[in-house]
Write a protein that holds these residues in place. Structure first.
Motif, PDB file in Angstrom:
ATOM      1  N   PRO A 156      38.766   3.994  19.325  1.00 24.66           N
ATOM      2  CA  PRO A 156      38.961   2.874  20.259  1.00 24.66           C
ATOM      3  C   PRO A 156      38.270   3.146  21.578  1.00 24.66           C
ATOM      4  O   PRO A 156      38.148   4.301  22.014  1.00 24.66           O
ATOM      5  N   ASN A 168      42.581   1.889  25.832  1.00 19.39           N
ATOM      6  CA  ASN A 168      43.382   0.793  25.296  1.00 19.39           C
ATOM      7  C   ASN A 168      44.309   1.228  24.159  1.00 19.39           C
ATOM      8  O   ASN A 168      45.225   0.497  23.796  1.00 19.39           O
ATOM      9  N   SER A 169      44.049   2.402  23.567  1.00 22.45           N
ATOM     10  CA  SER A 169      44.813   2.811  22.393  1.00 22.45           C
ATOM     11  C   SER A 169      46.165   3.398  22.783  1.00 22.45           C
ATOM     12  O   SER A 169      46.362   3.892  23.897  1.00 22.45           O
ATOM     13  N   SER A 170      47.077   3.377  21.838  1.00 25.53           N
ATOM     14  CA  SER A 170      48.393   3.981  22.013  1.00 25.53           C
ATOM     15  C   SER A 170      48.449   5.275  21.206  1.00 25.53           C
ATOM     16  O   SER A 170      47.743   5.433  20.216  1.00 25.53           O
ATOM     17  N   ILE A 217      46.032   9.251  18.628  1.00 28.44           N
ATOM     18  CA  ILE A 217      45.588   7.863  18.452  1.00 28.44           C
ATOM     19  C   ILE A 217      46.336   7.271  17.262  1.00 28.44           C
ATOM     20  O   ILE A 217      46.302   7.824  16.159  1.00 28.44           O
ATOM     21  N   ARG A 218      46.997   6.163  17.474  1.00 29.90           N
ATOM     22  CA  ARG A 218      47.819   5.578  16.406  1.00 29.90           C
ATOM     23  C   ARG A 218      46.953   4.979  15.296  1.00 29.90           C
ATOM     24  O   ARG A 218      45.758   4.720  15.487  1.00 29.90           O
ATOM     25  N   ASP A 244      44.744   1.751  15.703  1.00 20.00           N
ATOM     26  CA  ASP A 244      43.585   1.772  16.592  1.00 20.00           C
ATOM     27  C   ASP A 244      42.390   2.515  16.009  1.00 20.00           C
ATOM     28  O   ASP A 244      41.315   2.518  16.601  1.00 20.00           O
TER      29      ASP A 244
END
Length: 521
Positions: A137, A141-143, A121-122, A125
């Motif tokens: 998140p 939806n998270s990157s 998870i970046r 987020d």
């Protein structure tokens, strides 16, 4: 215990993310591309990653059956389209079993499974507060958290803990880890090996027994008939067959080490098969193997000492020093304190005991050996003799290599014990056949040759190890390659000592038996 944590931040102060330097980022990226794993332990249970595999690929989604397996540890990260991502969030799932207690007592909780779901998870987020708590998140939806090895990277290390009650009892908590491999292929391997080995062994035994009976009957005919026949074959070398070979001290020392290895391996596999070496006791298998190897020095020394005396040796103290050399290299302190005295003790009693009683006397003048055929070459013999024992065990060898090098569990010692028995039978049969052919060719120098040829399957183990390295492992660095081939060399050497010793003693008993059955003037 039994305390839920939704999201907690690690390794950061005052709500600030962790900063990886360029050097640290480069190292992390390198470890991810090299498929490094992380191993954690909770209540003496190793962490495992759940893998759900679908067995019916062609059927509808509703009919697909999940095959759940567990991978030891979790991957440090992953790569996608030439980008490197780090698993910086760990979702721990701990399964517990509630013990049945009396009404007045508190419930006892037992951890029975330890799973992890690694996520990437970046930084943007993840929302962290001053109490080291964070908010994950929602949805997908998270990157993922990318690691750029050319610059500094900022990120959070976070974790969550979820507890689930389970019906698995404390005594069965290791079953999940030890039943990962498909048992059917092991049974197929065992049945295939048993059928092939005993079929070939039966054929070889029938041929040799019929031939020997015919030979012995011809050799033991009346004198008037025997005078008209010219002797040929293995009886012709009866005066040289027990002539001591070159370097008898080295040969007896190697065979003593082989006996030491054989006793240790037999006991360890048998004890492990009975379930006495639990995987929860970390290092128990290796500790038991080292302990037994040292104490089996008594038997190794005894057999080496008696054989050395049979081969007309006199310097027994120097010979005793040569037996436990592999242990000396690996375990110097224990060698001097325990193994060496026990080997000397065994060698002393073995040397004092009466030598093996050979059924025929050795001539004073060595007999001239006729020119041998090409297939009696030593290397050709190694290639021929090694096929059957290796074929009986190579499938199990694959699982052992996977357990050592590919992060798998191995605890199928019942199968391993059966394979070991098959290996002993096949080595003995092949060794007897090879020494019979050699004596029929009137070559009495069988001591060293039989020891080398009987260990021929070690050559195939080496070839298989190279094949496994090239085709199964993605090792490109020098140090891991050195580690792999260093351990492989030790395994091949030990396997050669083991199989060579088994074959030698089988052949020795066979030679004594056949020469005791004929009348020698």
């Amino acid at each position: 215990m039994n305390s839920e944590k939704k999201c907690e931040v690690l390794c950061s102060q005052s709500n600030k993310p962790v900063t990886l330097t360029v050097e640290q980022s480069r190292l992390v990226a390198e470890r991810i591309t090299e498929d490094y794993y992380v191993h954690l332990i909770a209540d003496n249970l190793p962490v495992a990653t759940r893998l759900e595999l679908y067995s019916n690929r062609d059927s509808d989604d509703k009919k697909k059956e999940k095959d759940v397996q567990f991978e030891h540890g979790y991957r440090l990260g992953f790569t996608d389209v030439n980008k490197i991502y780090l698993h910086n969030h760990l979702s721990f799932i701990l399964y517990y079993h509630r013990e049945d207690m009396e009404e007045d007592q508190e419930h006892t909780y037992r951890v029975v499974r330890f799973e992890v779901i690694p996520q990437s998870i970046r930084l943007e987020d993840l929302k962290a507060d001053e109490k080291s708590s964070c908010t994950l998140p929602e949805g997908t939806n998270s990157s993922p958290q990318e690691i750029d090895p050319t610059k500094e990277n900022q990120l959070y290390f976070t974790y969550s803990v979820h507890w689930e009650e389970s019906d698995i009892k404390w005594a069965s908590r290791w079953d999940t880890y030890l039943t990962m491999s498909d048992v059917q292929i092991h049974w197929f391997s065992i049945i295939n090996s048993v059928v092939v080995v005993f079929f070939l062994s039966g054929i070889l035994s029938m041929i040799i027994i019929r031939t020997l009976r015919k030979d012995i009957a011809n050799y033991n005919k009346e004198d008037d008939i025997e005078d008209t026949m010219e002797e040929s074959g293995w009886k012709l070398v009866h005066g040289d067959v027990f002539r001591p070979p070159q370097y008898p001290m080295i040969l007896s020392s190697l065979l003593g080490s082989g006996i030491q290895l054989f006793c240790m391996i037999l006991i360890v596999i048998f004890v492990a098969m009975l379930g006495m070496l639990s995987p929860s006791s970390r290092g128990a298998l290796m500790t038991t193997a080292c302990f037994l190897f040292m104490f089996m020095g008594v038997f190794g020394g005894f057999s080496a000492g008696r054989l050395y005396r049979t081969l007309k040796g006199h310097r027994w103290k120097k010979g005793a020093f040569c037996v436990p050399f592999p242990t000396m290299v690996a375990l110097l302190c224990m060698w001097f304190g325990i193994s060496l005295p026990l080997v000397y003790l065994g060698y002393y009693f073995g040397f004092r005991k009466q030598p093996y009683d050979n059924p025929v006397r050795t001539n004073q003048i060595p007999r001239q050996i006729p020119e041998q055929r090409w297939y009696m070459n030593r290397f050709v013999g190694i290639l021929m003799a090694g096929i059957l024992p290796f074929g009986a065990m190579f499938i199990e060898l694959f699982f052992i290599f996977s357990a050592i090098w590919e992060n798998q569990f191995y605890y199928l010692f019942g199968f391993l014990f059966l394979v070991f028995i098959i290996l002993v039978v096949s080595c003995s049969q092949i060794s007897i056949v090879m020494v019979y052919f050699q004596l029929c060719a009137e070559d009495y120098r069988w001591w060293w040759r039989n020891f080398l040829v009987s260990g021929g399957s070690a050559f195939y183990v080496l070839v298989y190890a190279i094949f496994y390295f090239v085709n199964k492992l993605d090792i490109v660095e020098f140090i891991p390659s050195l580690l792999y081939f260093g351990y492989t060399a030790l395994m091949v050497l030990s396997f050669w000592l083991l199989t060579g010793t088994i074959g030698f003693y089988a052949a020795y008993m066979f030679v004594r038996k056949i020469y005791a059955a004929v009348k020698i003037d």
